[in-house]
Design an enzyme around this catalytic site. Structure first.
Site, mmCIF file in Angstrom:
data_model
loop_
_atom_site.group_PDB
_atom_site.id
_atom_site.type_symbol
_atom_site.label_atom_id
_atom_site.label_comp_id
_atom_site.label_asym_id
_atom_site.label_seq_id
_atom_site.Cartn_x
_atom_site.Cartn_y
_atom_site.Cartn_z
ATOM 1 N N TYR A 63 0.956 -1.079 -0.031
ATOM 2 C CA TYR A 63 0.129 -0.055 0.048
ATOM 3 C C TYR A 63 0.708 1.161 -0.008
ATOM 4 C CZ TYR A 63 -4.465 -2.142 -0.152
ATOM 5 O OH TYR A 63 -5.564 -2.751 -0.457
ATOM 6 N N ASN A 98 -12.848 3.821 -6.744
ATOM 7 C CA ASN A 98 -11.510 4.189 -6.594
ATOM 8 C C ASN A 98 -11.255 4.918 -5.149
ATOM 9 O OD1 ASN A 98 -11.576 3.487 -9.203
ATOM 10 N ND2 ASN A 98 -11.245 5.333 -10.155
ATOM 11 N N VAL A 99 -9.893 4.543 -4.849
ATOM 12 C CA VAL A 99 -9.513 4.706 -3.424
ATOM 13 C C VAL A 99 -8.297 6.004 -3.616
ATOM 14 C CG1 VAL A 99 -9.840 2.513 -2.349
ATOM 15 C CG2 VAL A 99 -7.789 3.077 -3.262
ATOM 16 N N ASP A 100 -8.104 6.654 -4.703
ATOM 17 C CA ASP A 100 -7.106 7.535 -5.254
ATOM 18 C C ASP A 100 -7.465 8.871 -4.747
ATOM 19 O OD1 ASP A 100 -8.650 8.316 -7.577
ATOM 20 O OD2 ASP A 100 -7.467 6.656 -8.871
ATOM 21 N N HIS A 125 -15.423 2.023 -1.837
ATOM 22 C CA HIS A 125 -14.252 1.191 -1.477
ATOM 23 C C HIS A 125 -13.197 1.925 -0.494
ATOM 24 C CE1 HIS A 125 -15.106 -1.831 -4.931
ATOM 25 N NE2 HIS A 125 -16.165 -1.935 -3.718
ATOM 26 N N CYS A 136 -10.186 -0.529 17.359
ATOM 27 C CA CYS A 136 -11.383 0.734 17.681
ATOM 28 C C CYS A 136 -11.962 1.636 16.525
ATOM 29 C CB CYS A 136 -10.650 1.462 18.974
ATOM 30 S SG CYS A 136 -9.601 2.454 18.420
ATOM 31 N N THR A 198 -14.951 0.706 -15.390
ATOM 32 C CA THR A 198 -14.934 -0.310 -14.557
ATOM 33 C C THR A 198 -15.214 -1.962 -15.224
ATOM 34 O OG1 THR A 198 -15.955 -1.349 -12.377
ATOM 35 C CG2 THR A 198 -17.570 -0.105 -13.849
ATOM 36 N N SER A 199 -14.472 -2.965 -14.632
ATOM 37 C CA SER A 199 -14.680 -4.219 -15.175
ATOM 38 C C SER A 199 -16.104 -4.830 -14.819
ATOM 39 C CB SER A 199 -13.581 -5.080 -14.529
ATOM 40 O OG SER A 199 -13.739 -5.129 -13.210
HETATM 41 C C1 BJW Z 1 -10.401 2.046 -18.975
HETATM 42 C C2 BJW Z 1 -9.400 2.767 -19.412
HETATM 43 C C3 BJW Z 1 -9.579 4.015 -19.961
HETATM 44 C C4 BJW Z 1 -8.826 0.509 -18.672
HETATM 45 N N1 BJW Z 1 -10.721 4.441 -19.853
HETATM 46 N N2 BJW Z 1 -11.565 2.683 -19.009
HETATM 47 C C5 BJW Z 1 -21.731 -11.316 -5.850
HETATM 48 C C6 BJW Z 1 -21.246 -12.343 -6.604
HETATM 49 C C7 BJW Z 1 -19.796 -12.865 -6.695
HETATM 50 C C8 BJW Z 1 -19.060 -12.436 -5.687
HETATM 51 C C9 BJW Z 1 -19.448 -11.537 -4.772
HETATM 52 C C10 BJW Z 1 -20.930 -11.068 -4.976
HETATM 53 N N3 BJW Z 1 -21.100 -10.011 -3.740
HETATM 54 C C11 BJW Z 1 -19.910 -10.082 -3.209
HETATM 55 C C12 BJW Z 1 -18.921 -11.097 -3.520
HETATM 56 C C13 BJW Z 1 -17.488 -11.218 -3.151
HETATM 57 C C14 BJW Z 1 -16.597 -10.059 -3.498
HETATM 58 C C15 BJW Z 1 -16.516 -9.933 -5.199
HETATM 59 O O1 BJW Z 1 -17.205 -9.011 -5.585
HETATM 60 N N4 BJW Z 1 -15.921 -10.746 -5.863
HETATM 61 C C16 BJW Z 1 -15.841 -10.828 -7.256
HETATM 62 C C17 BJW Z 1 -14.512 -10.443 -7.678
HETATM 63 C C18 BJW Z 1 -16.080 -12.471 -7.671
HETATM 64 N N5 BJW Z 1 -17.046 -8.833 -3.037
HETATM 65 C C19 BJW Z 1 -16.463 -8.204 -1.854
HETATM 66 O O2 BJW Z 1 -15.931 -9.140 -0.982
HETATM 67 C C20 BJW Z 1 -17.071 -6.944 -1.315
HETATM 68 N N6 BJW Z 1 -17.559 -7.260 -0.158
HETATM 69 C C21 BJW Z 1 -18.796 -7.608 0.215
HETATM 70 O O3 BJW Z 1 -19.481 -8.044 -0.738
HETATM 71 O O4 BJW Z 1 -19.183 -7.959 1.407
HETATM 72 C C22 BJW Z 1 -20.273 -8.554 1.760
HETATM 73 C C23 BJW Z 1 -19.721 -10.134 1.900
HETATM 74 C C24 BJW Z 1 -18.903 -10.196 2.970
HETATM 75 C C25 BJW Z 1 -18.568 -11.623 2.994
HETATM 76 C C26 BJW Z 1 -19.147 -12.622 2.100
HETATM 77 C C27 BJW Z 1 -20.062 -12.104 1.042
HETATM 78 C C28 BJW Z 1 -20.212 -10.814 1.148
HETATM 79 C C29 BJW Z 1 -15.710 -6.009 -1.036
HETATM 80 C C30 BJW Z 1 -15.135 -5.753 -2.375
HETATM 81 C C31 BJW Z 1 -13.992 -5.114 -2.141
HETATM 82 C C32 BJW Z 1 -13.129 -4.795 -3.476
HETATM 83 N N7 BJW Z 1 -11.850 -4.116 -2.961
HETATM 84 C C33 BJW Z 1 -10.924 -3.674 -4.019
HETATM 85 C C34 BJW Z 1 -9.610 -3.175 -3.384
HETATM 86 C C35 BJW Z 1 -9.794 -1.779 -2.868
HETATM 87 C C36 BJW Z 1 -8.750 -1.235 -1.967
HETATM 88 C C37 BJW Z 1 -7.546 -1.152 -2.896
HETATM 89 O O5 BJW Z 1 -7.435 -0.224 -3.849
HETATM 90 O O6 BJW Z 1 -6.373 -2.033 -2.482
HETATM 91 O O7 BJW Z 1 -11.496 -2.636 -4.941
HETATM 92 S S1 BJW Z 1 -10.657 -4.978 -5.293
HETATM 93 C C38 BJW Z 1 -10.491 -3.887 -6.627
HETATM 94 O O8 BJW Z 1 -11.564 -4.126 -7.429
HETATM 95 C C39 BJW Z 1 -10.701 -2.476 -5.977
HETATM 96 C C40 BJW Z 1 -11.690 -1.881 -7.026
HETATM 97 O O9 BJW Z 1 -12.301 -0.824 -6.505
HETATM 98 C C41 BJW Z 1 -12.510 -3.229 -7.457
HETATM 99 C C42 BJW Z 1 -13.086 -2.999 -8.733
HETATM 100 O O10 BJW Z 1 -12.114 -2.685 -9.780
HETATM 101 P P1 BJW Z 1 -12.463 -1.979 -11.277
HETATM 102 O O11 BJW Z 1 -12.661 -0.629 -10.693
HETATM 103 O O12 BJW Z 1 -13.462 -2.621 -11.919
HETATM 104 O O13 BJW Z 1 -10.997 -1.967 -11.863
HETATM 105 P P2 BJW Z 1 -10.518 -3.196 -12.843
HETATM 106 O O14 BJW Z 1 -9.089 -3.014 -12.849
HETATM 107 O O15 BJW Z 1 -11.081 -4.624 -12.633
HETATM 108 O O16 BJW Z 1 -11.162 -2.670 -14.207
HETATM 109 C C43 BJW Z 1 -10.593 -1.467 -14.978
HETATM 110 C C44 BJW Z 1 -11.505 -1.263 -16.019
HETATM 111 O O17 BJW Z 1 -11.337 -0.296 -16.704
HETATM 112 C C45 BJW Z 1 -11.534 -2.349 -17.324
HETATM 113 O O18 BJW Z 1 -12.832 -2.833 -17.671
HETATM 114 C C46 BJW Z 1 -10.721 -1.784 -18.422
HETATM 115 O O19 BJW Z 1 -10.929 -2.172 -19.813
HETATM 116 C C47 BJW Z 1 -11.215 -0.316 -18.076
HETATM 117 N N8 BJW Z 1 -10.115 0.597 -18.702
HETATM 118 N N9 BJW Z 1 -8.321 1.602 -19.196
HETATM 119 C C48 BJW Z 1 -11.699 3.638 -19.469
HETATM 120 N N10 BJW Z 1 -8.546 4.563 -20.056
HETATM 121 ZN ZN ZN Z 2 -7.504 1.845 18.237
#
Ligand code: BJW
Ligand code: ZN
Length: 253
Positions: A63, A98-100, A125, A136, A198-199
């Protein structure tokens, strides 16, 4: 593009959902795809609470590296276009995975001496520039580098002494229920949901646009590639958000 501009012109309420792709042109690495972070690192080794419990030093090192990279990045024309749209006359809610902090930076740049708040995003996120206590409720903004050479020097909570961690949402963790319900509400009420960079793979964030469709609104996607949201979208604009968003919002106030 003309059809998308017509949908935007007709919409009183807009919900915007963004992902890592909108910051790609600012130099922030995305997660998935060719140059994505998950090509070099395993999500389960770094972005889960289990990983932090197992090896907090390694997670902080990763991080801290990302924080350093993001500190050197600036908002791109896509962020500025969305901030301009949100600071204009229609009701716009920016929801970001995004977290940026780049939407907020753009909002402040575009607002200048004015009020940036209509363009401040709901960060579902969390933020990489905030830390929270693992034990805490302590939570505080934190932009400085973190010393991670050993567990002993890792940042500790000034209230209870437990380890501090990045205030981001890891896999398996719940999103803040108030932020999430605000995001879904703004999507439900929107005439148009604009999804950019977003993906559409990570839930529950990826379900937010479905609330707009369920409420009878339209979905416009901006992404260079096909995503699971494409099949549901009213329109998909293929390309980079830094180029397409300014063209989409140009001339709207
Ligand atoms: C461009 C471009 C350009 C390129 N212009 N575009 C339902 C079904 C299946 C699974 C689950 C579900 N519900 C929950 C889950 C589990 C899980 C999940 O979703 N898993 C799947 C991956 C299968 N979700 C969770 O665990 C969430 N919590 C939750 O649901 O709690 C309740 C629960 C608890 C316990 C059990 C069950 C439920 C939490 C999710 C947390 C995600 N965290 C992250 C890290 C954040 C911190 C950090 O930054 O370090 O978040 S993971 C990462 O993915 C980050 C992002 O915000 C997130 C999404 O990614 P994003 O933004 O889509 O980026 P990319 O890289 O994937 O895609 C980029 C896109 O841009 C691409 O499409 C490119 O084509 C495009 N692109 N250049 C425009 N120039
Ligand atoms: Zn504390």
């Amino acid at each position: 593009m003309e059809e998308a501009r017509a949908l935007l012109a007709a919409a009183d309420r807009v919900c915007v959902l963004t992902g890592a792709g909108v910051s790609a042109e600012s130099g922030v690495p995305t997660f998935r795809g060719e140059d994505g972070l998950w090509k070099s690192y395993r999500a389960e080794d770094l972005a889960t609470p289990q990983a932090f419990r197992r090896d907090p030093r390694m997670v902080w090192e990763w991080y801290d590296w990302r924080r350093g990279k993001i500190r050197g990045c600036a908002p791109n024309p896509g962020h500025h276009a969305l901030a301009e749209l949100a600071l204009g006359s229609r009701s716009v809610r920016i929801v970001t995975q995004n977290v940026d902090g780049l939407h907020e930076a753009a909002a402040r740049e575009v607002a200048g001496a004015g009020d940036p708040s209509p363009a401040l995003p709901l960060e579902v996120h969390g933020s990489i520039f905030r830390v929270k206590c693992t034990s805490c409720t302590y939570r505080i903004p934190h932009r400085d580098p973190v010393r991670w050479e050993s567990r002993e020097v890792l940042p500790k909570c000034p209230v209870c002494g437990a380890l501090l961690r990045p205030d981001v949402v890891w896999f398996g963790e719940s999103l803040d229920p108030r932020i999430l319900s605000e995001a879904f509400e703004s999507a439900r009420e929107a005439d148009l949901c604009l999804v950019a960079g977003t993906s559409g793979l990570v839930h529950p964030a990826a379900s937010i646009p479905l609330a707009t469709l369920g409420g009878g609104g339209s979905l416009v996607e901006i992404n260079p590639t096909h995503t699971p949201l494409t099949t549901m979208a009213t329109l998909s604009l293929r390309g980079a958000s830094g180029e397409l968003l300014p063209r989409l919002v140009k001339g709207f106030d």
